[in-house]
Design a protein around this motif. Structure first.
Motif, PDB file in Angstrom:
ATOM      1  N   TRP A 185       0.842  -1.187   0.000  1.00  0.00           N
ATOM      2  CA  TRP A 185       0.000   0.000   0.000  1.00  0.00           C
ATOM      3  C   TRP A 185       0.886   1.248   0.000  1.00  0.00           C
ATOM      4  CZ3 TRP A 185      -5.233   0.338  -0.504  1.00  0.00           C
ATOM      5  CH2 TRP A 185      -5.959  -0.847  -0.364  1.00  0.00           C
ATOM      6  N   ILE A 186       0.269   2.360  -0.373  1.00  0.00           N
ATOM      7  CA  ILE A 186       0.865   3.684  -0.239  1.00  0.00           C
ATOM      8  C   ILE A 186       0.139   4.389   0.884  1.00  0.00           C
ATOM      9  CG2 ILE A 186       1.315   5.889  -1.386  1.00  0.00           C
ATOM     10  CD1 ILE A 186       1.345   4.356  -4.025  1.00  0.00           C
ATOM     11  N   ALA A 187       0.874   5.034   1.785  1.00  0.00           N
ATOM     12  CA  ALA A 187       0.273   5.610   2.986  1.00  0.00           C
ATOM     13  C   ALA A 187      -0.874   6.553   2.651  1.00  0.00           C
ATOM     14  CB  ALA A 187       1.342   6.325   3.806  1.00  0.00           C
ATOM     15  N   SER A 188      -0.707   7.361   1.624  1.00  0.00           N
ATOM     16  CA  SER A 188      -1.744   8.342   1.281  1.00  0.00           C
ATOM     17  C   SER A 188      -2.985   7.710   0.674  1.00  0.00           C
ATOM     18  CB  SER A 188      -1.172   9.376   0.313  1.00  0.00           C
ATOM     19  OG  SER A 188      -0.725   8.747  -0.886  1.00  0.00           O
ATOM     20  N   GLN A 189      -2.879   6.445   0.260  1.00  0.00           N
ATOM     21  CA  GLN A 189      -4.013   5.787  -0.396  1.00  0.00           C
ATOM     22  C   GLN A 189      -4.646   4.710   0.467  1.00  0.00           C
ATOM     23  OE1 GLN A 189      -2.681   4.342  -4.193  1.00  0.00           O
ATOM     24  NE2 GLN A 189      -2.063   6.375  -4.941  1.00  0.00           N
ATOM     25  N   LEU A 190      -4.298   4.660   1.752  1.00  0.00           N
ATOM     26  CA  LEU A 190      -4.901   3.664   2.626  1.00  0.00           C
ATOM     27  C   LEU A 190      -6.407   3.894   2.735  1.00  0.00           C
ATOM     28  CD1 LEU A 190      -2.301   3.459   5.534  1.00  0.00           C
ATOM     29  CD2 LEU A 190      -2.923   1.624   3.953  1.00  0.00           C
ATOM     30  N   PRO A 191      -7.210   2.827   2.618  1.00  0.00           N
ATOM     31  CA  PRO A 191      -8.662   3.007   2.681  1.00  0.00           C
ATOM     32  C   PRO A 191      -9.109   3.304   4.108  1.00  0.00           C
ATOM     33  CG  PRO A 191      -8.117   0.692   2.548  1.00  0.00           C
ATOM     34  CD  PRO A 191      -6.840   1.438   2.373  1.00  0.00           C
ATOM     35  N   PRO A 192     -10.296   3.906   4.271  1.00  0.00           N
ATOM     36  CA  PRO A 192     -10.811   4.166   5.624  1.00  0.00           C
ATOM     37  C   PRO A 192     -11.221   2.874   6.296  1.00  0.00           C
ATOM     38  CG  PRO A 192     -12.470   4.704   3.995  1.00  0.00           C
ATOM     39  CD  PRO A 192     -11.218   4.383   3.230  1.00  0.00           C
ATOM     40  N   VAL A 193     -11.526   2.970   7.581  1.00  0.00           N
ATOM     41  CA  VAL A 193     -11.898   1.776   8.337  1.00  0.00           C
ATOM     42  C   VAL A 193     -13.178   1.155   7.808  1.00  0.00           C
ATOM     43  CG1 VAL A 193     -13.176   3.102  10.067  1.00  0.00           C
ATOM     44  CG2 VAL A 193     -12.222   0.874  10.666  1.00  0.00           C
ATOM     45  N   THR A 194     -14.029   1.966   7.145  1.00  0.00           N
ATOM     46  CA  THR A 194     -15.301   1.448   6.627  1.00  0.00           C
ATOM     47  C   THR A 194     -15.108   0.493   5.459  1.00  0.00           C
ATOM     48  OG1 THR A 194     -15.476   3.485   5.330  1.00  0.00           O
ATOM     49  CG2 THR A 194     -16.680   3.395   7.428  1.00  0.00           C
ATOM     50  N   VAL A 195     -13.859   0.308   5.006  1.00  0.00           N
ATOM     51  CA  VAL A 195     -13.634  -0.694   3.963  1.00  0.00           C
ATOM     52  C   VAL A 195     -13.971  -2.088   4.476  1.00  0.00           C
ATOM     53  CG1 VAL A 195     -11.230  -1.205   4.524  1.00  0.00           C
ATOM     54  CG2 VAL A 195     -12.018  -1.384   2.150  1.00  0.00           C
ATOM     55  N   LEU A 196     -13.901  -2.272   5.803  1.00  0.00           N
ATOM     56  CA  LEU A 196     -14.319  -3.535   6.406  1.00  0.00           C
ATOM     57  C   LEU A 196     -15.831  -3.559   6.515  1.00  0.00           C
ATOM     58  CD1 LEU A 196     -11.728  -3.883   9.312  1.00  0.00           C
ATOM     59  CD2 LEU A 196     -11.619  -4.871   7.042  1.00  0.00           C
ATOM     60  N   ALA A 197     -16.466  -4.668   6.172  1.00  0.00           N
ATOM     61  CA  ALA A 197     -17.920  -4.786   6.243  1.00  0.00           C
ATOM     62  C   ALA A 197     -18.388  -4.667   7.692  1.00  0.00           C
ATOM     63  CB  ALA A 197     -18.368  -6.122   5.655  1.00  0.00           C
ATOM     64  N   ALA A 198     -19.660  -4.284   7.856  1.00  0.00           N
ATOM     65  CA  ALA A 198     -20.209  -4.143   9.211  1.00  0.00           C
ATOM     66  C   ALA A 198     -20.136  -5.457   9.970  1.00  0.00           C
ATOM     67  CB  ALA A 198     -21.649  -3.642   9.143  1.00  0.00           C
ATOM     68  N   ILE A 199     -20.296  -6.562   9.250  1.00  0.00           N
ATOM     69  CA  ILE A 199     -20.108  -7.896   9.837  1.00  0.00           C
ATOM     70  C   ILE A 199     -19.017  -8.562   9.007  1.00  0.00           C
ATOM     71  CG2 ILE A 199     -21.183 -10.083  10.458  1.00  0.00           C
ATOM     72  CD1 ILE A 199     -23.856  -8.714  10.548  1.00  0.00           C
ATOM     73  N   PRO A 200     -17.758  -8.387   9.382  1.00  0.00           N
ATOM     74  CA  PRO A 200     -16.661  -8.896   8.539  1.00  0.00           C
ATOM     75  C   PRO A 200     -16.685 -10.401   8.360  1.00  0.00           C
ATOM     76  CG  PRO A 200     -15.862  -7.313  10.174  1.00  0.00           C
ATOM     77  CD  PRO A 200     -17.266  -7.643  10.550  1.00  0.00           C
ATOM     78  N   ASP A 201     -17.002 -11.151   9.401  1.00  0.00           N
ATOM     79  CA  ASP A 201     -16.987 -12.623   9.345  1.00  0.00           C
ATOM     80  C   ASP A 201     -18.415 -13.124   9.517  1.00  0.00           C
ATOM     81  OD1 ASP A 201     -16.644 -15.312   9.538  1.00  0.00           O
ATOM     82  OD2 ASP A 201     -15.077 -15.248  11.068  1.00  0.00           O
ATOM     83  N   THR A 202     -19.069 -13.441   8.401  1.00  0.00           N
ATOM     84  CA  THR A 202     -20.469 -13.861   8.456  1.00  0.00           C
ATOM     85  C   THR A 202     -20.647 -15.265   8.996  1.00  0.00           C
ATOM     86  OG1 THR A 202     -20.354 -14.637   6.169  1.00  0.00           O
ATOM     87  CG2 THR A 202     -21.071 -12.357   6.535  1.00  0.00           C
ATOM     88  N   THR A 203     -19.570 -16.039   9.075  1.00  0.00           N
ATOM     89  CA  THR A 203     -19.675 -17.413   9.582  1.00  0.00           C
ATOM     90  C   THR A 203     -19.399 -17.501  11.076  1.00  0.00           C
ATOM     91  OG1 THR A 203     -17.365 -17.850   9.024  1.00  0.00           O
ATOM     92  CG2 THR A 203     -19.017 -18.352   7.347  1.00  0.00           C
ATOM     93  N   GLU A 204     -19.002 -16.383  11.674  1.00  0.00           N
ATOM     94  CA  GLU A 204     -18.659 -16.402  13.094  1.00  0.00           C
ATOM     95  C   GLU A 204     -19.927 -16.436  13.944  1.00  0.00           C
ATOM     96  OE1 GLU A 204     -15.009 -14.320  15.171  1.00  0.00           O
ATOM     97  OE2 GLU A 204     -16.640 -12.903  14.883  1.00  0.00           O
ATOM     98  N   ARG A 205     -19.892 -17.211  15.024  1.00  0.00           N
ATOM     99  CA  ARG A 205     -21.043 -17.357  15.910  1.00  0.00           C
ATOM    100  C   ARG A 205     -20.652 -16.912  17.307  1.00  0.00           C
ATOM    101  NH1 ARG A 205     -22.703 -17.351  11.679  1.00  0.00           N
ATOM    102  NH2 ARG A 205     -23.901 -18.910  10.526  1.00  0.00           N
ATOM    103  N   CYS A 206     -20.994 -15.643  17.647  1.00  0.00           N
ATOM    104  CA  CYS A 206     -20.622 -15.087  18.949  1.00  0.00           C
ATOM    105  C   CYS A 206     -21.821 -14.922  19.867  1.00  0.00           C
ATOM    106  CB  CYS A 206     -19.943 -13.729  18.776  1.00  0.00           C
ATOM    107  SG  CYS A 206     -18.433 -13.794  17.792  1.00  0.00           S
TER     108      CYS A 206
END
Length: 532
Positions: free
Chosen positions: A52-73
């Motif tokens: 990556w290039i520091a100036s082009q790092l994506p925001p935290v919202t690049v991660l989905a609201a539920i990143p792991d849909t198979t996880e059971r918490c």
């Protein structure tokens, strides 16, 4: 007594090696399960393996609201998921979907940048850290972002419970992983502590290995020794166990404890009793003691030599293709090929060496089976021979070897197509190893009354008549050493004879009409196939 003690120690070391290998298999599978959840799902938009290039790092919202849909918490209302990004070196943290407890936030800010530069995180590109939150034990999933010089730019992650509350992957791998090969004469896979079947009742065959619940207790603990998973719960204690750490997942440790009643079946002759039988105290005659000592010593030497010879041969055969594959993969990854032709040549070498590894794996697995399981169906001999020749084509090209078919259509025999294909591949492999560069190998077949005669002619140095019976024995390589150019574990022709016998066929060696060696296989002709 000293000899018996030493032999018992050698047997116990072998059993513990089995247990250590089992724990390694489980950690390898656990890594693959976790990788599928993270790199192939949660961080798929982040591409942690790319610079990556520091100036082009994506925001935290690049991660989905539920990143792991198979996880059971637990219920989503009771388990809000926060996502975060830690910038390095400023350690500025941005959150999405909520904020964690102050203590957890401090861990994210201070600890994750240190963990993200660990060698194993650089290799895996993801990790889990177990933390004690106000609501109980949970995990922090994280993935680093590096620049092209492997300098850490940021750490992304989210709230997780993987490996702590959600242990479903451990349960799945315990049920599906086949731990040890079926060379053991079949431990009863239906046996359990509540079963009426005695534990020493051995029956059954497993093509892919013995099931875990017949062999061992799997326990997963954290770094502090707290049990995260155990199957079966409260399993029997055993002195025969192996352990393997998995730093990617919170520093977990996988323990594989072999069942005491199974351990004795994993070494030749079982584990000797630790005490001297009472009858030996009365049989003190020197000749009886000498014979017993000699037999025990010979058994120990045979066990150790067989194991060392097998490991040395297979290790040598694996080393060369693996080194070749690694070298050319690194060349391609670093972009050091000068043109498209060099790139294609690198890929071709990787393909050839991969075929060598597949062939060796097939030979080792076939040799490990205690009894060959074959079918009895009509075989189109020409079609099977063409399939075997196509499979062996990359290795044949490396040796500049031509494979010609001299089989009219149809020639129909009775047997197992898969077994016949393996026989031809092993014979072609021997021809490639011992024959000259540029040779022509001919595969021919004809109907001769009630039998089908199949032959393979090569242009090698041939095998002298006194040695033709020796080459059918396992681990026999005429005039070869581990370091010579031919390689091999000495299993190819031993597997050929076993498969031929299982099909009711007869294998033989003789001189080829044009020089070299002729391999001949006589099979029953099919009476119900496409030809009679």
């Amino acid at each position: 007594m000293l000899n018996a003690r030493d032999r018992r120690a050698a047997a116990e070391r072998t059993v513990r090696d089995y247990a250590m290998f089992a724990s390694y298999i489980y950690t390898s599978r656990a890594y693959l399960f976790a990788r599928d959840r993270t790199l192939f799902q949660a961080y798929v938009a982040l591409h942690p393996s790319e610079p990556w290039i520091a100036s082009q790092l994506p925001p935290v919202t690049v991660l989905a609201a539920i990143p792991d849909t198979t996880e059971r918490c637990g219920p989503s209302a009771n388990w809000p998921i926060y996502r975060f990004r830690v910038m390095v070196p400023s350690r500025t943290v941005s959150f999405a979907g909520g904020r964690p407890d102050t203590k957890i936030e401090q861990i994210i800010r201070d600890s994750l940048p240190k963990l993200a530069v660990k060698p194993w995180v650089r290799l895996a590109r993801f990790g889990y850290l177990f933390v004690d939150a106000p609501t109980g034990r949970e995990a922090i999933a994280y993935a680093p972002a590096y620049d092209s010089s492997a300098k850490l730019l940021a750490v992304y992650g989210y709230r997780s419970c993987y490996g702590v509350r959600d242990t479903s992957d451990y349960s799945v791998m315990y049920q599906v992983v086949r731990v040890l090969p079926s060379m053991v004469p079949g431990f009863n896979e239906r046996y359990s502590s509540n079963s009426s079947i005695p534990p020493d009742s051995m029956s059954g065959r497993w093509p892919s290995g013995m099931p875990a619940d017949s062999l061992l207790t799997l326990t997963v603990t954290d770094k502090a020794g707290k049990v995260l998973f155990q199957r079966p719960k409260g399993g029997p204690k055993s002195d025969y166990y192996g352990q393997s750490p998995l730093g990617f997942i919170g520093g977990t440790i996988f323990w594989a404890s072999l069942r005491p009643e199974v351990a004795g079946y994993l070494v030749a002759g079982g584990i000797p009793a630790s005490h001297v039988p009472a009858s030996m105290l009365f049989l003190a005659a020197s000749i009886i003691l000498a014979i017993a000592g000699f037999a025990s010593l010979r058994s120990e030497i045979r066990l150790v030599q067989s194991r060392e010879r097998f490991l040395a041969n297979v290790s040598h055969e694996l080393r060369t293709p693996l080194q070749q594959i690694l070298m050319f993969v690194q060349l391609l990854r670093l972009g050091r090929t000068r043109n498209e032709a060099e790139r294609e040549r690198s890929l071709e070498i990787i393909e050839i060496e991969t075929h060598r590894l597949i062939s060796l794996s097939d030979s080792v697995l076939a040799a490990a089976k205690s009894d060959a399981q074959v079918q009895s169906t009509p075989i189109e001999v020409r079609e099977v021979a063409r399939t075997a020749a196509d499979f062996f084509a990359p290795l044949a090209q490396a040796k500049k070897m031509r494979i010609e078919l001299d089989i009219p259509d149809p020639v129909v025999a009775r047997g197992d197509p898969g077994a016949l294909r393996q026989i031809l591949i092993n014979v072609l492999d021997n021809a490639a190893k011992y024959g000259p560069l540029g040779q022509t190998v001919t595969i021919g077949a004809r109907h001769e009354g009630k039998v089908v005669r199949l032959w393979v002619d090569d242009s090698g140095p041939g095998i002298s008549p006194p040695d033709r019976e020796l080459v059918w024995k396992p681990f026999t390589r005429l005039g070869g050493t581990v370091e010579d150019s031919t390689g091999g574990a000495g299993l190819g022709l031993a597997i050929v004879r076993d498969l031929a016998t299982a099909m009711g066929a007869h294998a033989d060696l003789s001189d080829a009409p044009t020089g070299g060696t002729r391999f001949t296989l006589e099979m029953l002709a099919s009476q119900n196939g496409r030809s009679t």
